[in-house]
Every structure is written in structure tokens, then in C-alpha cells.
Design a protein around this motif. Structure first.
Motif, PDB file in Angstrom:
ATOM      1  N   THR A 171       0.849  -1.179   0.000  1.00 33.95           N
ATOM      2  CA  THR A 171       0.000   0.000   0.000  1.00 33.95           C
ATOM      3  C   THR A 171       0.886   1.230   0.000  1.00 33.95           C
ATOM      4  OG1 THR A 171      -1.654   1.239   1.270  1.00 33.95           O
ATOM      5  CG2 THR A 171      -0.113  -0.113   2.514  1.00 33.95           C
ATOM      6  N   ARG A 172       0.320   2.362  -0.349  1.00 27.91           N
ATOM      7  CA  ARG A 172       1.090   3.604  -0.337  1.00 27.91           C
ATOM      8  C   ARG A 172       1.288   4.135   1.080  1.00 27.91           C
ATOM      9  NH1 ARG A 172      -1.634   8.065  -2.989  1.00 27.91           N
ATOM     10  NH2 ARG A 172      -3.455   7.230  -1.913  1.00 27.91           N
ATOM     11  N   VAL A 204      -0.329  11.248  -0.709  1.00 30.12           N
ATOM     12  CA  VAL A 204      -0.393  10.345   0.436  1.00 30.12           C
ATOM     13  C   VAL A 204      -0.413  11.098   1.764  1.00 30.12           C
ATOM     14  CG1 VAL A 204       2.099   9.978   0.747  1.00 30.12           C
ATOM     15  CG2 VAL A 204       0.478   8.116   1.249  1.00 30.12           C
ATOM     16  N   ALA A 259      -4.982   4.697  -7.782  1.00 25.57           N
ATOM     17  CA  ALA A 259      -4.108   4.348  -6.664  1.00 25.57           C
ATOM     18  C   ALA A 259      -4.860   4.366  -5.342  1.00 25.57           C
ATOM     19  CB  ALA A 259      -2.918   5.308  -6.605  1.00 25.57           C
ATOM     20  N   ASP A 265      -5.680   1.202  -2.563  1.00 23.69           N
ATOM     21  CA  ASP A 265      -5.527   1.240  -1.105  1.00 23.69           C
ATOM     22  C   ASP A 265      -6.834   0.893  -0.408  1.00 23.69           C
ATOM     23  OD1 ASP A 265      -2.847   1.989  -1.253  1.00 23.69           O
ATOM     24  OD2 ASP A 265      -3.313   4.131  -1.224  1.00 23.69           O
TER      25      ASP A 265
END
Length: 340
Positions: free
Chosen positions: A4-5, A152, A241, A245
Motif C-alpha cells: 500500500t502507499r 499520500v 491508486a 488502497d
């Protein structure tokens, strides 16, 4: 946890960067709500700060990083709350902040963005049009574009809410408003890492279902338009993205009617003394529409924002609330198209 980011160590460290005014917001069991909702309900009150929403947690990380790198300007698109938060965080660090928003956004949010010193540019369209304009400004001027949920920092700032929930638990489920996904992915990441038994339930309006439909199909689904009073979560184009997540941490994603959102706002006002924007009542709306699911459980709902148009608010809560309605099945084939 699969890739995951987000990073738990960075989320813990974020608490040292975020102004304490945004941290450790009130969390309490609201027994007055429980006869109407049929379950134990705790409220996490993210309106008790200078910008009256959770967004300041993320913008503090963004603005701090920009100031450390010597940046002097930043631009974002906003439905109203991110713009206020970035204006507040940027002002304290000497950043020139430009916010692009829809001219149809609540006037109270737009006025507050201006009052906090940001340059406000309005577009004749929705949030996704504002996002396109903000990207063009960033490219033209060579400045940082802040994209809520994609950046993020906005997710990891929101994730600090999850740290506070874990420390205060245990709970059976947490209801999280779902728009772009910053809060859902951030809080969800912490809960799955630190309290995996807690059910993470995301809630979105049926009139703005893109992220929920994407979660259900496990691929990006876009919609042509939105139709909901919950302007703060009314996006049409999920970010791939962010969806990746979300798929790792959300146990469920549900859609609710605007009528239930209004009923939730009325309950929060009548029984908790809280003036909230529609997005902040999504969790209560979810309980109203499916009370059997939550009966006998202890549920946390995150009250994520309180920036509301006063005239509209009085119209909504002044009306006689509709009786609770079970969720209509906004199935994966409704209102959306899969992006190639």
C-alpha cells in the motif's frame, strides 16, 4: 499487510508535525442517539478545530513539507473543506495558496477560504472540473498541485484519526464517509494494522456512487454526473491508486439516500447538539437504513465536517424527517461505467 502507499511509521510520526489543534478531537458515546439508532454509538467529532473538518490533519503535513523545501506557493481543487484547511495551514507557513472550486459550492465554504487568505478561483462546473483547472494552474506556474487522496500526506494525516480510535477502543465497527478516499484509506489502514477485528464500513450517497461502485467491481468506475446534497463527497472519477488502497482495508461500502442523510443530520442536531454538513451524517444514515446490521453492536461514526450553508441547513432539518428506510440496492450496475 499487502503493498500500500500508506506507512504506519509515517502516520505515527505525523502526529509530531500536525498542529495539536487538529489532534485528539472529542470521542464520546452519545447515548441520546441510541434509542433511534438501536445500537451503541460513539461520535468522533472532527469539527472541533479551526477549519471544522478533518482535512487540516492532511494539509498540515503538506504545508510543512512544502515550507521545509522552500516552496512559496501551492494550488488545490476543493469542494470547500480541503481549500479551507490548506489556506489555514499555508497561511501559518507563509505559503501563497490558490484554491479552485465550483461556484456552486456552499457559500459559507467559499467565504471562509477567502477569509483565510487564499486566492479563490471559481469554475462553472463540479469538483472534477475544478481539479482540471487546478492542474492547469500548477503546470502554468510551476507550483505544487495538492490532490486530495492522491497525495499520500492527505491520507496519512487523516489516518491519525485511526490512531486515536485504536487507543480509545474497542469498537465493533467504524463508519467512514467515502468521497475521494483519503479518510477511508487512512483510517482503514490503521484499523486493519492495529485493530483488525473492527469492521471498516465506508458510506457514500447513492447520488454520487463512483468510489463505492469501483470498490464493488474492484476497478475504477466513473459517472457522468452527481446528484446529492453531500457536496463534500460528490466526485465522479475515482483515483486508481486510492482505489487500490481502499480495496485492502474496506470491509464494505454502502450507498444511502439523501433522505436518510437529512434524517441523520436532524438526529445529530436534536440529540447531540451538532450542526453538521451532509457528508458528516453519512454514518448515521447508514445505521438508519440498515438497523438490523448494527443492532447490539458498538459503532463509531466519524463526524467529518461542519461547514454547511445555513439556509440550506435550515431547510433540510426544518422538514419533518422521513421514517428510516432500509437501503435500496444501488447495485454495481447502476449509474456508472468502468474506465478502460
Amino acid at each position: 499487510m499487502p503493498k500500500t502507499r500508506l506507512d504506519l511509521a509515517r502516520i505515527r510520526a505525523a502526529r509530531q508535525v500536525i498542529d495539536p489543534v487538529f489532534l485528539d478531537t472529542p470521542l464520546y458515546r452519545c447515548e441520546a442517539l441510541e434509542p433511534d439508532l438501536g445500537c451503541a454509538v460513539s461520535v468522533k467529532l472532527e469539527t472541533a478545530n479551526p477549519v471544522r473538518s478533518f482535512k487540516g490533519r492532511g494539509t498540515e503535513l503538506v504545508a510543512s513539507g512544502l515550507a521545509e523545501n522552500g516552496s512559496r506557493a501551492v494550488v488545490c481543487a476543493s469542494a470547500g473543506n480541503l481549500g479551507q484547511a490548506l489556506a489555514w495551514s499555508g497561511r501559518g507557513r507563509g505559503l501563497y495558496v490558490t484554491v479552485v472550486a465550483s461556484r456552486f459550492a456552499p457559500a459559507a465554504k467559499l467565504d471562509r477560504i477567502r477569509a483565510l487568505g487564499a486566492e479563490l478561483e471559481l469554475v462553472d462546473g463540479d469538483f472534477d472540473m475544478a481539479r482540471e483547472r487546478a492542474a492547469a494552474i500548477a503546470e502554468r506556474d510551476g507550483v505544487r498541485l495538492v490532490e486530495d487522496s492522491l497525495d499520500v500526506e492527505t491520507c496519512e494525516g487523516a489516518a491519525t484519526i485511526g490512531l486515536e480510535l485504536v487507543d480509545a477502543g474497542p469498537f465493533d465497527a467504524v463508519l467512514i464517509a467515502l468521497g475521494g478516499g483519503a479518510m477511508a484509506t487512512g483510517v482503514g489502514h490503521v484499523l486493519k494494522a492495529r485493530a483488525p477485528g473492527v469492521e471498516v464500513i465506508c458510506v457514500q450517497p447513492g447520488g454520487a456512487p463512483a468510489m463505492t461502485l469501483s470498490w464493488r467491481r474492484r476497478q475504477v468506475v466513473t459517472t457522468d454526473s452527481t446528484d446529492t446534497i453531500a457536496d463534500g463527497v460528490a466526485g465522479r472519477r475515482p483515483i486508481p491508486a486510492v482505489l487500490d488502497d481502499l480495496l485492502l482495508v474496506a470491509d464494505d461500502a454502502v450507498l444511502v439516500r439523501d433522505a436518510s442523510i437529512i434524517a441523520g443530520m436532524r438526529l445529530l442536531f436534536d440529540h447531540a447538539g451538532l450542526v453538521v454538513e451532509p457528508s458528516a451524517a453519512l454514518g448515521v444514515a447508514a445505521i438508519l437504513e440498515d438497523p438490523d446490521r448494527f443492532a447490539g453492536r458498538h459503532v463509531v461514526t466519524i463526524v467529518c465536517g461542519g461547514n454547511v450553508d445555513v439556509d440550506a441547513y435550515h431547510r433540510w432539518i426544518g422538514a419533518t424527517p422521513l421514517p428510516p428506510i432500509r437501503e435500496v440496492d444501488h447495485g454495481p450496475e447502476s449509474h456508472g461505467r468502468v474506465s478502460p
